[in-house]
Design an enzyme around this catalytic site. Structure first.
Site, short mmCIF file in Angstrom:
data_model
loop_
_atom_site.label_atom_id
_atom_site.label_comp_id
_atom_site.label_asym_id
_atom_site.label_seq_id
_atom_site.Cartn_x
_atom_site.Cartn_y
_atom_site.Cartn_z
N HIS A 31 0.84 -1.20 0.00
CA HIS A 31 0.00 0.00 0.00
C HIS A 31 0.87 1.26 0.00
O HIS A 31 0.91 2.00 0.99
CB HIS A 31 -0.93 0.00 1.22
CG HIS A 31 -1.92 -1.13 1.24
ND1 HIS A 31 -1.57 -2.41 1.56
CD2 HIS A 31 -3.25 -1.15 0.96
CE1 HIS A 31 -2.65 -3.19 1.50
NE2 HIS A 31 -3.68 -2.44 1.13
N GLU A 359 -17.50 -3.87 24.80
CA GLU A 359 -16.67 -5.06 24.90
C GLU A 359 -15.44 -5.01 24.00
O GLU A 359 -14.37 -5.54 24.36
CB GLU A 359 -17.50 -6.31 24.59
CG GLU A 359 -18.55 -6.65 25.61
CD GLU A 359 -19.86 -5.91 25.43
OE1 GLU A 359 -20.74 -6.03 26.31
OE2 GLU A 359 -20.00 -5.20 24.41
N ASP A 416 -33.62 -15.80 31.62
CA ASP A 416 -33.23 -14.63 30.83
C ASP A 416 -33.39 -14.86 29.33
O ASP A 416 -33.52 -13.91 28.56
CB ASP A 416 -31.78 -14.24 31.12
CG ASP A 416 -31.66 -13.41 32.38
OD1 ASP A 416 -32.70 -12.97 32.90
OD2 ASP A 416 -30.53 -13.22 32.86
#
Length: 610
Positions: A31, A359, A416
């Site tokens: 690149h 997270e 749950d």
């Protein structure tokens, strides 16, 4: 800045561009245009502002330079050459077999902290390094992160931006190469540096918008970043991709390709010149950190027969480990009360870090902190770690030593429902290169495995359970990683049940009920899911010819497939009991029954073998 210095910096930037072109041309890939746009930025940083001892990469006062836009590696390697760290010969080994100069940077080079190239990760890791400097090391190094404008579309960048602003990380500077062009075309905001500035300001950053090809403006911005207090700095530099070569400058379609005519490009850049060697400023002298305090480890002791959740045992054990070792830190995703990492937070608040519900940033910060020699444990629900899968994958590429803990695993969590159930985590973590995957079934075992993780190299993962389970092991027993525990075995066994975590207790109950009917089965607690105790598994497969694996996980990639990988060539019959239907809300006992992984399902599977 004097005219003489400006000319020197312009010549250095031209050299960096030439070397980026040469390296990519020699490799036939790379690149170069992404490297050329940021050459002026990095020339001024290297020559005037970076404080680094290339002969001692681990010097505590060294600044940290992270190329979040890792595809611009030709520029990074050109910087190393200018600093005298690598030779021109090595520069031209770029991307070749056996070379340290890989297509995207990795810590095979001693000056690279972490692997980059998966965009959006360098800045979050830089936040972790900067947090370590400010709150743990208390050393005045600066963290410089080169970002591309394309990667500012990644959500992880904004997790990092908010965390850095919240923490007031004045020792962190993001240098954003706003070259307008991404891989396939223009970026979302093009050259509108103001659009980026408004966003960064909203997160509490100090921002500077500059011409990224003007050494004087660059020097001012970098000096400004050093002097800002209580805020991180974002330098938003307008640049041109492929700067200096008319054939590719600000042109679409040139991304990720060596220049078609490297010789012409080098001539246009001023030709090959005698190499400019940069005397990089040394780091500030700092006192070597004192040795990490250690004291005897006093793990919690859980009594046989008591019911204790392994997540609770994890929290208590981590707090105890933190008392014994001053290098242990804990990271939380706003669920410490559930994972029970709160025990560590209460005992060691100065080494506890809150990342809220981010997270990716939590895992990235763990990687950044281990760069500085800290021992991070990052905990959240097992299901939510899947959010950070790419960061975990890249942690392995970085050769990072991080410890992840996933609580509330499997259908056992009960009411749950499936959005909170970690049912993919074993598969995900087993697939990580060099990982360690542990799944304890009782509290004392959990405590010992937490301790073992502290010195475990690579990415390690501990799976814990929400509900209380019986303590079946004495506190003085050891559980080496890579082993298992044979709980029941006899020459007359019809089959061996292989379980881990909550299903160990179901397997033992089933074995007891079968024994009352005159049917003997063995039971293995496979607490180390990776690495496996292959010898014990193969012995069981050879002895009984029948293995029944039981796991609170989808059948793909979990415990059953781990066992099968160890014994397939022996040809035993392997029956995999796993969660195969989408669960709903129910009690834990109902969940295990409906999933077909409770004691009744195990007993029925054994009877079908007769």
């Amino acid at each position: 800045m004097p005219e003489r210095d400006l000319r020197y910096l312009a010549d250095l930037a031209a050299q960096l561009r030439v070397d980026a072109v040469r390296a990519s041309s020699a490799a036939g890939s790379g690149h170069p245009t992404s490297s050329m746009s940021a050459a002026d930025l990095m020339a001024v940083l290297l020559a005037c502002h970076l404080r680094y001892d290339f002969d001692d990469p681990h010097a505590p006062g060294n600044d940290h330079l992270i190329f979040s836009k890792g595809h611009a590696s030709p520029l990074l390697y050109a910087l190393y050459k200018a600093a005298g760290a690598i030779s021109d010969e090595e520069l031209l080994s770029f991307r070749k077999h056996g070379s340290r100069l890989e297509g995207h940077p990795t810590p095979r080079l001693p000056w690279v902290d972490v692997a980059t190239g998966s965009l959006g990760q360098g800045l979050p890791v830089g936040v972790g390094v900067a947090m370590a400097g400010r709150r743990l090391d208390r050393v005045p190094y600066h963290v410089w992160v080169l970002c591309g404008d394309s990667e500012l579309a990644e959500g992880s960048i904004w997790e990092a931006a908010e965390q850095a602003g919240y923490e007031g990380l004045a020792n962190l500077t993001a240098i954003v190469d706003v070259n307008r062009l991404g891989q396939r075309g223009p970026t979302r905001h093009g050259w509108d540096t103001g659009a980026y500035a408004r966003r960064m300001c909203a997160f509490g950053w100090h921002t500077v918008e500059i011409d990224g090809h003007d050494p004087g403006q660059i020097d001012y911005a970098l000096s400004d970043a050093r002097n800002v207090r209580r805020r991180p700095t974002a330098i938003l530099a307008r640049t041109r991709k492929g700067e200096g070569v008319s054939a590719v400058e600000d042109r679409e379609g040139a991304h990720g390709k060596p220049l078609a005519d490297a010789e012409q490009a080098i001539e246009e850049l001023g030709g090959l010149r005698e190499t400019i060697r940069v005397q990089v400023n040394p780091p500030e002298p700092v006192k070597e950190p004192d040795g990490v305090p250690h004291s005897p480890l006093k793990l919690p002791v859980f009594e046989l027969g008591d019911d204790v959740a392994t997540r609770s045992a994890f929290g208590e054990a981590l707090a105890a480990l933190g008392s014994a070792r001053g290098d242990v830190v804990a990271l939380d995703g706003e669920v410490a009360d559930s994972t029970k990492a709160q025990a560590f937070a209460d005992a060691h608040p100065d080494r506890f870090f809150e990342f809220f519900i981010a997270e990716q940033q939590m895992v990235a910060a763990a990687v950044g902190m281990q760069v500085r020699g800290w021992v991070p444990f990052a905990a959240t629900f097992a299901a939510f770690l899947t959010r950070a899968a790419d960061f975990i994958r890249m942690a392995a590429v970085s050769r990072a030593d991080v410890r992840l803990v996933g609580s509330h695993s499997g259908v056992e969590i009960g009411q749950d429902g499936p959005s909170q159930m970690g049912l993919e985590d074993l598969s995900m973590m087993r697939a990580v290169y060099g990982s360690t995957v542990l799944y304890p079934c009782d509290a004392n075992q959990t405590a010992k495995l937490v301790t073992a993780m502290a010195d475990r190299p690579g990415v390690s993962y501990l799976r814990t359970t929400r509900g209380a389970t019986p303590v079946i092991y004495d506190a003085d027993e050891d559980f080496p990683i890579g082993r298992c525990r044979v709980l029941r075995a006899s020459p007359d066994d019809l089959a061996t049940i292989v379980a881990a975590g909550v299903t160990v207790h179901e397997a033992l109950a089933a074995a007891g009920e079968l024994a009352e009917e005159g049917i003997r089965v063995g039971v293995i607690d496979l607490y180390s899911v990776k690495p496996l105790d292959i010898e014990a598994l193969r012995a069981a497969a050879t002895t009984t010819g029948n293995l029944i694996t039981v796991e609170d996980h989808w059948p793909e990639g979990g415990l059953g497939e781990a066992v099968l990988s160890a014994v397939a060539d022996l040809g035993p019959r392997v029956i995999k009991l796993a969660v195969r239907q989408m669960p709903g809300s129910a009690t834990p006992r109902e969940q295990l029954r409906d999933a077909g992984i409770d004691r009744t399902a195990i007993r029925d599977a054994v009877k079908r073998l007769r």
